[in-house]
Design a protein around this motif. Structure first.
Motif, PDB file in Angstrom:
ATOM      1  N   VAL A  47     -25.711  24.968-117.711  1.00 31.73           N
ATOM      2  CA  VAL A  47     -24.623  25.406-118.580  1.00 31.73           C
ATOM      3  C   VAL A  47     -23.693  24.243-118.897  1.00 31.73           C
ATOM      4  N   GLN A  48     -23.352  23.455-117.884  1.00 28.60           N
ATOM      5  CA  GLN A  48     -22.470  22.311-118.106  1.00 28.60           C
ATOM      6  C   GLN A  48     -23.092  21.323-119.097  1.00 28.60           C
ATOM      7  N   GLU A  49     -24.393  21.088-118.972  1.00 29.65           N
ATOM      8  CA  GLU A  49     -25.079  20.166-119.883  1.00 29.65           C
ATOM      9  C   GLU A  49     -25.110  20.719-121.309  1.00 29.65           C
ATOM     10  N   GLU A  50     -25.347  22.017-121.432  1.00 25.00           N
ATOM     11  CA  GLU A  50     -25.416  22.611-122.770  1.00 25.00           C
ATOM     12  C   GLU A  50     -24.031  22.621-123.427  1.00 25.00           C
ATOM     13  N   CYS A  51     -22.985  22.835-122.629  1.00 23.52           N
ATOM     14  CA  CYS A  51     -21.623  22.818-123.161  1.00 23.52           C
ATOM     15  C   CYS A  51     -21.226  21.412-123.604  1.00 23.52           C
ATOM     16  N   LYS A  52     -21.591  20.413-122.824  1.00 22.95           N
ATOM     17  CA  LYS A  52     -21.288  19.032-123.229  1.00 22.95           C
ATOM     18  C   LYS A  52     -22.059  18.675-124.495  1.00 22.95           C
ATOM     19  N   LYS A  53     -23.284  19.155-124.590  1.00 22.04           N
ATOM     20  CA  LYS A  53     -24.094  18.925-125.789  1.00 22.04           C
ATOM     21  C   LYS A  53     -23.435  19.552-127.016  1.00 22.04           C
ATOM     22  N   ALA A  54     -22.851  20.751-126.853  1.00 20.65           N
ATOM     23  CA  ALA A  54     -22.164  21.424-127.962  1.00 20.65           C
ATOM     24  C   ALA A  54     -20.932  20.632-128.394  1.00 20.65           C
ATOM     25  N   ALA A  55     -20.123  20.212-127.429  1.00 20.60           N
ATOM     26  CA  ALA A  55     -18.930  19.435-127.762  1.00 20.60           C
ATOM     27  C   ALA A  55     -19.296  18.116-128.422  1.00 20.60           C
ATOM     28  N   ASP A  56     -20.289  17.424-127.856  1.00 22.50           N
ATOM     29  CA  ASP A  56     -20.711  16.138-128.431  1.00 22.50           C
ATOM     30  C   ASP A  56     -21.240  16.313-129.848  1.00 22.50           C
ATOM     31  N   ALA A  57     -21.903  17.440-130.112  1.00 21.09           N
ATOM     32  CA  ALA A  57     -22.427  17.698-131.456  1.00 21.09           C
ATOM     33  C   ALA A  57     -21.289  17.787-132.468  1.00 21.09           C
ATOM     34  N   LEU A  58     -20.209  18.502-132.110  1.00 22.53           N
ATOM     35  CA  LEU A  58     -19.088  18.611-133.036  1.00 22.53           C
ATOM     36  C   LEU A  58     -18.343  17.288-133.176  1.00 22.53           C
ATOM     37  N   VAL A  59     -18.227  16.532-132.089  1.00 32.71           N
ATOM     38  CA  VAL A  59     -17.577  15.221-132.168  1.00 32.71           C
ATOM     39  C   VAL A  59     -18.376  14.285-133.074  1.00 32.71           C
ATOM     40  N   THR A  60     -19.696  14.298-132.914  1.00 24.42           N
ATOM     41  CA  THR A  60     -20.551  13.343-133.622  1.00 24.42           C
ATOM     42  C   THR A  60     -20.869  13.772-135.041  1.00 24.42           C
ATOM     43  N   TYR A  61     -21.204  15.045-135.218  1.00 21.28           N
ATOM     44  CA  TYR A  61     -21.686  15.535-136.514  1.00 21.28           C
ATOM     45  C   TYR A  61     -20.721  16.475-137.232  1.00 21.28           C
ATOM     46  N   GLY A  62     -19.823  17.134-136.487  1.00 23.77           N
ATOM     47  CA  GLY A  62     -19.003  18.174-137.091  1.00 23.77           C
ATOM     48  C   GLY A  62     -19.770  19.452-137.335  1.00 23.77           C
ATOM     49  N   ALA A  63     -20.962  19.567-136.731  1.00 22.20           N
ATOM     50  CA  ALA A  63     -21.806  20.752-136.948  1.00 22.20           C
ATOM     51  C   ALA A  63     -22.856  20.818-135.848  1.00 22.20           C
TER      52      ALA A  63
END
Length: 375
Positions: free
Chosen positions: A26-42
């Motif tokens: 869960v922690q890895e998937e949540c970090k992946k979600a945050a990083d996606a918005l930081v990097t791509y905005g989507a």
């Protein structure tokens, strides 16, 4: 033309819902979600709760609604409420970027091959919308009643007994999904899980199906929705029957054509101006446009053969998730250090100056004036 799922990170909300928040997955998937918005905005969201049958029912209903005569649609307009409930007819909403200097600078710095279609004429978008509020009324007197007005039920009798149930079912599904994303992104940014969700508890969330009449506006390179960002916190989309949505990745400046996998339980999530403000630009609102491109033209031809009796209307099943109108919108202090690395500013104080403290309702009203929905 790349497939979206090959370009954007795919986040699996099922992992988040099936395991304890403290688990490594869960922690890895949540970090992946945050990083996606930081990097791509989507990001692309996989959610097993998504129902293709429900989406088809919703799209059919919206096609039928927007195929009505103009006089019937006009009865559902509420311009005195800045069109924040009911229908907005075509050629009403203007793309803010056409006259917004920071946005024009973004376009100017894109490689010419990656720029959006020209919006310099500042013509209103040839799209219609219906705003259906999916909010919980605040237990206090709001300073922004026009942003929290009651829903409009279409007056045409053909929608009696079906409209509200379909809208509520679709809206609830999308609201649940996007609020889970809000929780995941908070965890991924090392914030308390409820940070964003609590801030949006009484937000004027909108199920906002958008319609483009491809019989009228189906010519190559027609701009259906000009280059823009969304004013809310997070936007979530279901699958449309017609392609045409392009998004721009923050990290590369490349235009990405949104192409959902042909089957599967997926939703697209984009960041808006409110989460940009809260994160001081660590997450930026994502730019996007909707245009008639080669893929749209091909789908129009196929649809005419496969469904000759159906209206030729492109429906976007969009949901705008808002922060509460009376919430104090200001950068989260623990994110200022990270956000500073994305800006050409000398101090965190300078960064806070770029995102001044204000009520969310004021921010929304400011944005509505830019796009000609509020006088």
């Amino acid at each position: 033309m790349s497939n979206l799922s090959e370009t954007l990170p795919v986040i699996d909300v099922d992992i988040f819902l099936s395991q304890d928040e403290t688990s490594q997955r869960v922690q890895e998937e949540c970090k992946k979600a945050a990083d996606a918005l930081v990097t791509y905005g989507a990001l692309l969201l996989h959610d097993s709760r998504v129902s293709e049958d429900d989406n088809d029912t919703f799209l059919d209903l919206m096609e039928n609604y927007f195929a009505q005569p103009l006089a019937d649609l006009e009865r559902d307009q509420r311009p005195e409420l800045s069109y924040q409930v009911g229908v907005t007819l075509e050629n009403t909403e203007k793309p803010k970027c056409a006259v917004d200097e920071p946005c024009l600078n973004v376009i100017a710095h894109l490689d010419p091959s990656e720029r959006p279609l020209d919006i310099s004429g500042h013509y209103p978008d040839p799209k219609c919308r219906f705003f259906w509020k999916m909010s919980t009324p605040p237990p206090y007197k709001t300073d922004y009643p026009a942003l929290n007005a009651p829903n409009v039920i279409p007056q045409a009798p053909t929608f009696n007994g079906i409209w509200e149930s379909v809208m509520e079912k679709c809206g609830r599904s999308m609201k649940d999904a996007v609020e889970n994303v809000a929780e995941m992104v908070a965890i991924g940014l090392e914030l308390p899980r409820q940070t964003f969700k609590d801030a949006g508890k009484y937000g004027p969330h909108l199920l906002a199906p958008t319609a483009s009449d491809l019989a009228k506006y189906g010519q190559q390179d027609t701009i259906l929705a000009g280059f823009h960002t969304d004013l809310n916190c997070l936007t979530i989309h279901g699958r449309s029957r017609f392609p045409g949505l392009n998004i721009w990745a923050r990290n590369t400046g490349k235009r990405i054509p949104v192409r959902f996998p042909p089957t599967g339980r997926f939703l697209l999530v984009q960041s808006g101006k409110q989460i940009e403000h809260l994160t001081a630009g660590l997450i930026k609102a994502g730019y996007h446009e909707v245009v008639v491109n080669d893929a749209t033209i091909q789908t129009i031809a196929k649809r005419k053969v496969s469904h000759p009796d159906r209206p030729l209307i492109r429906i976007s099943s969009t949901f705008f998730w808002h922060l509460s109108s009376d919430y104090d919108l200001a950068p989260i202090s623990s994110l200022l250090g990270r956000a500073k690395s994305f800006h050409a500013v000398e101090s965190e104080a300078s960064l806070e100056g770029l995102y001044p403290s204000m009520k969310v309702g004021q921010q929304v009203q400011n944005e509505l004036k830019h796009i000609a929905l509020m006088a």
